[in-house]
Design a protein around this motif. Structure first.
Motif, PDB file in Angstrom:
ATOM      1  N   ALA A 144       0.091  12.712  -7.047  1.00  0.00           N
ATOM      2  CA  ALA A 144       0.709  13.393  -5.554  1.00  0.00           C
ATOM      3  C   ALA A 144       0.260  14.760  -5.504  1.00  0.00           C
ATOM      4  CB  ALA A 144       2.065  13.329  -5.914  1.00  0.00           C
ATOM      5  N   LEU A 145      -0.117  15.398  -6.352  1.00  0.00           N
ATOM      6  CA  LEU A 145      -0.677  16.848  -6.129  1.00  0.00           C
ATOM      7  C   LEU A 145      -2.024  16.648  -5.689  1.00  0.00           C
ATOM      8  CD1 LEU A 145       1.036  18.826  -9.182  1.00  0.00           C
ATOM      9  CD2 LEU A 145       1.722  18.799  -6.714  1.00  0.00           C
ATOM     10  N   ALA A 146      -2.902  15.639  -6.214  1.00  0.00           N
ATOM     11  CA  ALA A 146      -4.292  15.592  -5.879  1.00  0.00           C
ATOM     12  C   ALA A 146      -4.383  15.262  -4.359  1.00  0.00           C
ATOM     13  CB  ALA A 146      -4.932  14.567  -6.517  1.00  0.00           C
ATOM     14  N   ALA A 147      -3.213  14.198  -3.799  1.00  0.00           N
ATOM     15  CA  ALA A 147      -3.239  14.066  -2.590  1.00  0.00           C
ATOM     16  C   ALA A 147      -2.996  15.177  -1.871  1.00  0.00           C
ATOM     17  CB  ALA A 147      -2.288  12.803  -2.449  1.00  0.00           C
ATOM     18  N   ALA A 172       0.678  -1.288   0.140  1.00  0.00           N
ATOM     19  CA  ALA A 172      -0.028  -0.067   0.185  1.00  0.00           C
ATOM     20  C   ALA A 172       0.980   1.365  -0.084  1.00  0.00           C
ATOM     21  CB  ALA A 172      -1.078   0.090   1.300  1.00  0.00           C
ATOM     22  N   PHE A 173       1.809   1.239   0.513  1.00  0.00           N
ATOM     23  CA  PHE A 173       2.953   2.546   0.710  1.00  0.00           C
ATOM     24  C   PHE A 173       3.340   2.716  -0.457  1.00  0.00           C
ATOM     25  CE2 PHE A 173       7.477   3.408   0.526  1.00  0.00           C
ATOM     26  CZ  PHE A 173       7.538   4.547   1.291  1.00  0.00           C
ATOM     27  N   ALA A 174       3.744   1.533  -1.203  1.00  0.00           N
ATOM     28  CA  ALA A 174       4.528   1.623  -2.558  1.00  0.00           C
ATOM     29  C   ALA A 174       3.419   2.159  -3.490  1.00  0.00           C
ATOM     30  CB  ALA A 174       5.036   0.451  -3.182  1.00  0.00           C
ATOM     31  N   ARG A 175       2.087   1.865  -3.504  1.00  0.00           N
ATOM     32  CA  ARG A 175       1.186   2.161  -4.535  1.00  0.00           C
ATOM     33  C   ARG A 175       0.773   3.889  -4.240  1.00  0.00           C
ATOM     34  NH1 ARG A 175      -4.196  -1.158  -6.116  1.00  0.00           N
ATOM     35  NH2 ARG A 175      -4.898   0.561  -7.417  1.00  0.00           N
ATOM     36  N   ARG A 176       0.939   4.271  -2.871  1.00  0.00           N
ATOM     37  CA  ARG A 176       0.611   5.560  -3.113  1.00  0.00           C
ATOM     38  C   ARG A 176       1.886   6.801  -3.165  1.00  0.00           C
ATOM     39  NH1 ARG A 176      -2.816   2.667  -0.735  1.00  0.00           N
ATOM     40  NH2 ARG A 176      -4.748   3.290   0.003  1.00  0.00           N
ATOM     41  N   ARG A 177       3.059   6.267  -2.772  1.00  0.00           N
ATOM     42  CA  ARG A 177       4.392   6.925  -2.875  1.00  0.00           C
ATOM     43  C   ARG A 177       4.784   6.684  -4.260  1.00  0.00           C
ATOM     44  NH1 ARG A 177       4.050  10.686   0.850  1.00  0.00           N
ATOM     45  NH2 ARG A 177       4.966  10.074   2.774  1.00  0.00           N
ATOM     46  N   ARG A 178       4.372   5.876  -5.140  1.00  0.00           N
ATOM     47  CA  ARG A 178       4.879   5.807  -6.465  1.00  0.00           C
ATOM     48  C   ARG A 178       4.600   7.038  -7.371  1.00  0.00           C
ATOM     49  NH1 ARG A 178       4.219   2.320 -11.372  1.00  0.00           N
ATOM     50  NH2 ARG A 178       6.358   1.425 -11.694  1.00  0.00           N
ATOM     51  N   GLY A 179       3.710   7.795  -6.871  1.00  0.00           N
ATOM     52  CA  GLY A 179       3.286   9.026  -7.744  1.00  0.00           C
ATOM     53  C   GLY A 179       4.105  10.214  -7.360  1.00  0.00           C
ATOM     54  N   GLN A 180       5.044  10.071  -6.293  1.00  0.00           N
ATOM     55  CA  GLN A 180       6.009  10.953  -5.928  1.00  0.00           C
ATOM     56  C   GLN A 180       7.389  10.834  -6.253  1.00  0.00           C
ATOM     57  OE1 GLN A 180       3.491  11.309  -1.922  1.00  0.00           O
ATOM     58  NE2 GLN A 180       5.306  12.922  -1.819  1.00  0.00           N
ATOM     59  N   PHE A 181       7.745   9.483  -6.284  1.00  0.00           N
ATOM     60  CA  PHE A 181       9.087   9.032  -6.768  1.00  0.00           C
ATOM     61  C   PHE A 181       8.988   7.564  -7.334  1.00  0.00           C
ATOM     62  CE2 PHE A 181      13.270   7.008  -5.733  1.00  0.00           C
ATOM     63  CZ  PHE A 181      14.140   7.969  -6.365  1.00  0.00           C
ATOM     64  N   PRO A 182       9.872   7.244  -8.375  1.00  0.00           N
ATOM     65  CA  PRO A 182       9.469   5.731  -9.032  1.00  0.00           C
ATOM     66  C   PRO A 182      10.083   4.828  -7.970  1.00  0.00           C
ATOM     67  CG  PRO A 182      10.660   7.523 -10.338  1.00  0.00           C
ATOM     68  CD  PRO A 182      10.768   8.001  -8.966  1.00  0.00           C
ATOM     69  N   ARG A 185      10.043  19.831 -12.290  1.00  0.00           N
ATOM     70  CA  ARG A 185      10.462  20.552 -11.211  1.00  0.00           C
ATOM     71  C   ARG A 185       9.375  21.508 -10.619  1.00  0.00           C
ATOM     72  NH1 ARG A 185      14.193  20.980 -15.835  1.00  0.00           N
ATOM     73  NH2 ARG A 185      13.316  22.611 -16.496  1.00  0.00           N
ATOM     74  N   LEU A 186       8.547  22.016 -11.563  1.00  0.00           N
ATOM     75  CA  LEU A 186       7.551  22.632 -10.733  1.00  0.00           C
ATOM     76  C   LEU A 186       6.641  21.984  -9.644  1.00  0.00           C
ATOM     77  CD1 LEU A 186       5.360  25.152 -10.142  1.00  0.00           C
ATOM     78  CD2 LEU A 186       4.079  24.118 -12.266  1.00  0.00           C
ATOM     79  N   ARG A 187       6.223  20.535  -9.985  1.00  0.00           N
ATOM     80  CA  ARG A 187       5.622  19.618  -9.070  1.00  0.00           C
ATOM     81  C   ARG A 187       6.562  19.407  -7.985  1.00  0.00           C
ATOM     82  NH1 ARG A 187       5.919  14.177  -8.634  1.00  0.00           N
ATOM     83  NH2 ARG A 187       4.142  12.988  -8.724  1.00  0.00           N
ATOM     84  N   SER A 188       7.795  19.137  -8.147  1.00  0.00           N
ATOM     85  CA  SER A 188       8.676  18.911  -6.960  1.00  0.00           C
ATOM     86  C   SER A 188       8.589  20.142  -5.968  1.00  0.00           C
ATOM     87  CB  SER A 188      10.130  18.794  -7.345  1.00  0.00           C
ATOM     88  OG  SER A 188      10.077  17.584  -8.291  1.00  0.00           O
ATOM     89  N   ALA A 189       8.629  21.468  -6.579  1.00  0.00           N
ATOM     90  CA  ALA A 189       8.540  22.543  -5.820  1.00  0.00           C
ATOM     91  C   ALA A 189       7.163  22.830  -5.192  1.00  0.00           C
ATOM     92  CB  ALA A 189       8.766  24.067  -6.816  1.00  0.00           C
ATOM     93  N   LEU A 190       6.235  22.483  -5.624  1.00  0.00           N
ATOM     94  CA  LEU A 190       4.752  22.431  -4.692  1.00  0.00           C
ATOM     95  C   LEU A 190       4.921  21.465  -3.788  1.00  0.00           C
ATOM     96  CD1 LEU A 190       2.472  22.722  -7.854  1.00  0.00           C
ATOM     97  CD2 LEU A 190       2.575  24.375  -6.074  1.00  0.00           C
ATOM     98  N   LEU A 191       5.320  20.314  -3.988  1.00  0.00           N
ATOM     99  CA  LEU A 191       5.455  19.264  -2.949  1.00  0.00           C
ATOM    100  C   LEU A 191       6.245  19.789  -1.657  1.00  0.00           C
ATOM    101  CD1 LEU A 191       5.405  16.168  -4.951  1.00  0.00           C
ATOM    102  CD2 LEU A 191       3.654  16.814  -3.696  1.00  0.00           C
ATOM    103  N   ALA A 192       7.426  20.325  -2.044  1.00  0.00           N
ATOM    104  CA  ALA A 192       8.358  20.793  -0.961  1.00  0.00           C
ATOM    105  C   ALA A 192       7.687  21.967  -0.400  1.00  0.00           C
ATOM    106  CB  ALA A 192       9.577  21.009  -1.655  1.00  0.00           C
ATOM    107  N   CYS A 193       6.904  22.771  -1.084  1.00  0.00           N
ATOM    108  CA  CYS A 193       6.553  23.944  -0.373  1.00  0.00           C
ATOM    109  C   CYS A 193       5.398  23.400   0.815  1.00  0.00           C
ATOM    110  CB  CYS A 193       5.727  24.920  -1.441  1.00  0.00           C
ATOM    111  SG  CYS A 193       4.881  26.076  -0.822  1.00  0.00           S
TER     112      CYS A 193
END
Length: 760
Positions: free
Chosen positions: A538-541, A237-247, A460-468
């Motif tokens: 990831a951004l939806a979450a 379950a963890f892998a399925r959810r985090r896969r949208g943020q990192f391969p 890069r924008l996506r990463s910035a939003l998640l880090a923000c």
């Protein structure tokens, strides 16, 4: 396999049956005495290793007598692989870099036209830096078992963690095409994967491979390291959810996830042992995969040429006699079956039509010695295999799961809106969201593909939003600047004007404020994403997390939540449709590093055509798509008193007393009058009148006695009681508040991993 046009047509016909075609094709090839050329060959160059890992499949330690010499390696392994069509040469061990002639062997393999890859623990990578610069591997896998203290203790060598991370840097700088951090999931570290995620995601690694412990080699003496079924579920379950943020990829040792394979790996599960891959041991034994059990060998390269062993060996794998095709052979040969524990009933794979053909008939088809298949024969067999699977799909109609509320008193199809007489609170037309596949995706498919492309401007924008979201001021500034640039009329970027209303800036400003984002801020960002278009899990979450704790307010505010959750439900369905479509059409890549001149116009045209085809399939699949991970965390509730209204996917439904509902993370309940709900585990929830309820805030409505029982259960789980952890997992919707409270006082990686299934 097949000509691209025929394959594209059949993809649409037998959707999601690629694994079945693979198995059918292998059986037909075997019956015709035809053998594929290998795709990869792993050579365990030495049994020597300077670590003592308890899970080591090869029981590595000291160099064994009779290891292949330099000249034997060239003559008996490398040259024959060239004859077999130059499969990828994977060098492993033991620790391959303890072998002194590795630079010579790699240079020789490259001169003969072989690409190479490596598995290493990383300690000796620095002293071979010049080798990697001169001959960068196409892939380098580096072992990582946990954080610094765990990794060093598990491997029995201080400094091994720092060495692994340094090796990642060196290989990335040397030009290795893909650096993978590989973690073997054991009972000792399974509950720590969530804690490892920030470490891996911030490293120079391109991806994270989660392998599963196999009781082979030294691992045979440590069977207690195999994870529990609960740990398997939670890591999956963890892998399925985090896969949208990192391969992240669950490797083949996990077995098949059935139709959900696209959410765990880039290609559907297929055991390649003896079919597309082989292993050569340090002493020359030829084996089906990374087992080092001599009884499983097909022969030795010192006695029989490798091409002969490949053509004439591995019959039990090619004929389908090596066990359950949904399980990893390496696991099942040791009596372990784990796919259903990890993925649930979806992992079950029905029998193939080809299995019904009597064995004597299959055996009578061929009357000649095995030979390598040619392109025309491969295309013909592939077409026959796809046809058999297509016919089976026409004959056997798959059963779909019933709707969560179907067949229960007072509960019907939530897609049916209530009429005016039944309406308690919402105006159904005020929260209805579009039910169609978004036309903008079909109109601008390449923008959506960029969402999945590492290194793109969007990434890069996506990463910035998640880090923000995590409070990084620099990332917030970068995200806001990108949003303002995107909506500027004077911008020359390809995304000119996509954020027309400043949704990115509005959301970033709200994140930086003390009050945090409101529904309006969240909807503004979602509008901006979908206008681009960018359908991103990831951004939806992140959007969901930003507003999930907002207290219920006036009716207008409640309608805003229901509207936003309905939009997120649609967003998740689009992601599901696109993910499934890409699994059908195959990998879409444009790799300029393959050519010094970069991609040609033909490369770009071919890629764009494939993307457009993928979006066409996604539009077709949208009707059967689901909200995927959003709907996998739910709880069954029974209405004992009063009546409630359920808003799901932009539709409203009334549930009277005595009815039942499976409440998902994107559902909203409204109690106009005081009502009582009972969870599937007997917890009673008392809801006051004029109250809005979501899955995230059920725990606020627990009675005092039930609250104390839940808190006591969580405390036992924090103390490390496995049964308590499984019980908390079952009651997660009402236990998550207690989990957070205790995690603020005491660290528990197991509960942290569990919370990911609820929070993402």
């Amino acid at each position: 396999m097949l000509p691209s046009d025929a394959m594209g047509l059949l993809h649409r016909a037998y959707a999601r049956s690629i694994g079945d075609v693979w198995d059918t094709e292998n059986r037909l090839l075997h019956a015709l005495s035809l053998v594929r050329r290998p795709v990869a060959a792993q050579w365990l160059v030495t049994a020597a290793c300077d670590m003592k890992c308890p899970h080591c499949y090869s029981a590595a330690g000291k160099r064994v007598t009779g290891e292949l010499t330099t000249e034997e390696a060239k003559r008996l392994v490398i040259d024959p692989l060239v004859e077999l069509g130059c499969p990828l040469l994977v060098l492993a061990g033991g620790e391959l870099l303890l072998r002194r002639d590795i630079p010579e062997l790699v240079a020789y393999a490259r001169r003969r036209g072989l690409d190479w890859a490596m598995h290493t623990h990383g300690m000796h990578v620095p002293r071979h830096a010049s080798l990697f610069i001169e001959h960068p591997p196409v892939l380098a896998a580096i072992s990582l078992d946990g954080d610094r203290s765990f990794h060093d203790a598990f491997r029995g060598r201080a400094g091994s963690f720092d060495a692994a991370m340094e090796a990642t840097e060196i290989l990335a700088d040397a030009g290795c095409r893909e650096v993978v951090l590989g973690t073997t999931v054991t009972r000792d570290n399974a509950d720590h994967v969530a804690a490892m995620f920030p470490l891996v995601a911030s490293s120079r690694a391109n991806s994270w491979g989660l392998h599963l412990f196999a009781p082979e080699g030294r691992g045979h003496d440590h069977a207690e390291l195999f994870p529990t079924p609960g740990q398997l579920r939670r890591v999956a379950a963890f892998a399925r959810r985090r896969r949208g943020q990192f391969p992240i990829e669950l490797c083949n040792e996990w077995g098949s996830a059935g139709p959900d394979d696209p959410y765990y790996r880039d290609q559907a599960f297929a055991c390649g042992a003896g079919r597309i891959s082989l292993v050569v041991s340090a002493t020359g034994d030829v084996l089906p995969c990374t087992t080092t059990d001599p009884s499983e060998r097909e022969g030795n390269v010192r006695e029989t040429p490798l091409p002969t062993l490949w053509r004439e060996g591995f019959a039990r794998f090619r004929g389908g006699d090596c066990g359950d095709r949904g399980e990893c052979w390496l696991q099942s040969r040791n009596g372990v079956a784990c796919a259903e524990d990890a993925f649930g009933p979806v992992a079950r794979r029905p029998a193939l039509w080809v299995e019904r053909i009597p064995r004597p008939v299959m055996a009578a088809v061929a009357r000649r010695a095995p030979r390598l298949v040619g392109p025309k024969s491969a295309a013909a067999v592939g077409l026959a295999a796809a046809g058999l699977v297509f016919l089976q799909g026409c004959r056997v109609k798959p059963q779909s799961d019933p709707a969560p509320n179907a067949g229960q008193d007072g509960a019907g199809d939530p897609a049916q809106s209530v009429d005016g007489a039944d309406r308690l609170h919402w105006d159904a037309t005020a929260i209805a969201v579009p039910a169609e596949f978004p036309f903008v995706l079909s109109d601008r498919p390449h923008r959506q593909f960029e969402v999945r492309t590492p290194g793109s401007s969007w990434a890069r924008l996506r990463s910035a939003l998640l880090a923000c979201e995590g409070g990084d001021p620099g990332a917030c500034a970068a995200a806001k600047q990108a949003g303002e640039r995107a909506r500027s009329r004077d911008s020359k970027s390809v995304d000119e004007g996509w954020d027309r209303h400043g949704g990115v800036s509005q959301f970033v400003d709200a994140l930086s404020a003390d009050t945090g984002p409101d529904f309006g801020d969240a909807i503004a960002l979602l509008d901006a994403l979908e206008l681009r278009p960018a359908y991103d899990p990831a951004l939806a979450a992140m959007i969901w997390r930003s507003v999930r704790s907002l207290a219920a307010g006036d009716p207008a505010r409640s309608r805003q939540r229901a509207w936003l959750y309905g939009r997120l439900h649609q967003h998740a369905r689009v992601v599901d449709a696109v993910t499934r479509a890409q699994a059908e059409i195959g990998p879409i890549t444009m790799r300029p590093w393959l050519k010094k001149s970069g991609p040609s116009k033909e490369d770009i045209v071919e890629r764009n055509e494939k993307i457009e085809g993928m979006m066409e399939i996604a539009a077709e699949r949208y009707a059967e798509a689901t909200a995927t991970t959003w709907d996998t965390v739910s709880t069954a509730l029974t209405v004992r008193g009063g009546a409630v209204e359920l808003a799901r996917a932009g539709r409203v439904q009334r549930i009277a007393a005595g009815g039942a509902v499976a409440l998902n993370r994107l559902d909203v309940l409204w109690c106009a009058d005081a009502c009582t709900l009972v969870t599937e585990h007997g917890r009673t929830l008392s809801i006051e009148s004029q109250t809005e309820v979501t899955l995230f805030d059920l725990h606020h409505h627990l009675g005092d006695d039930d609250r104390k029982r839940v808190e006591a259960l969580v405390a036992k789980a924090v103390a490390g009681e496995p049964k308590a952890l499984d019980a908390v997992e079952r009651e997660l919707p009402v236990a998550h508040g207690a989990i957070r409270s205790l995690l603020a006082e005491r660290e528990s990686p197991a509960l942290q991993t569990l919370l990911v299934t609820f929070d993402e």
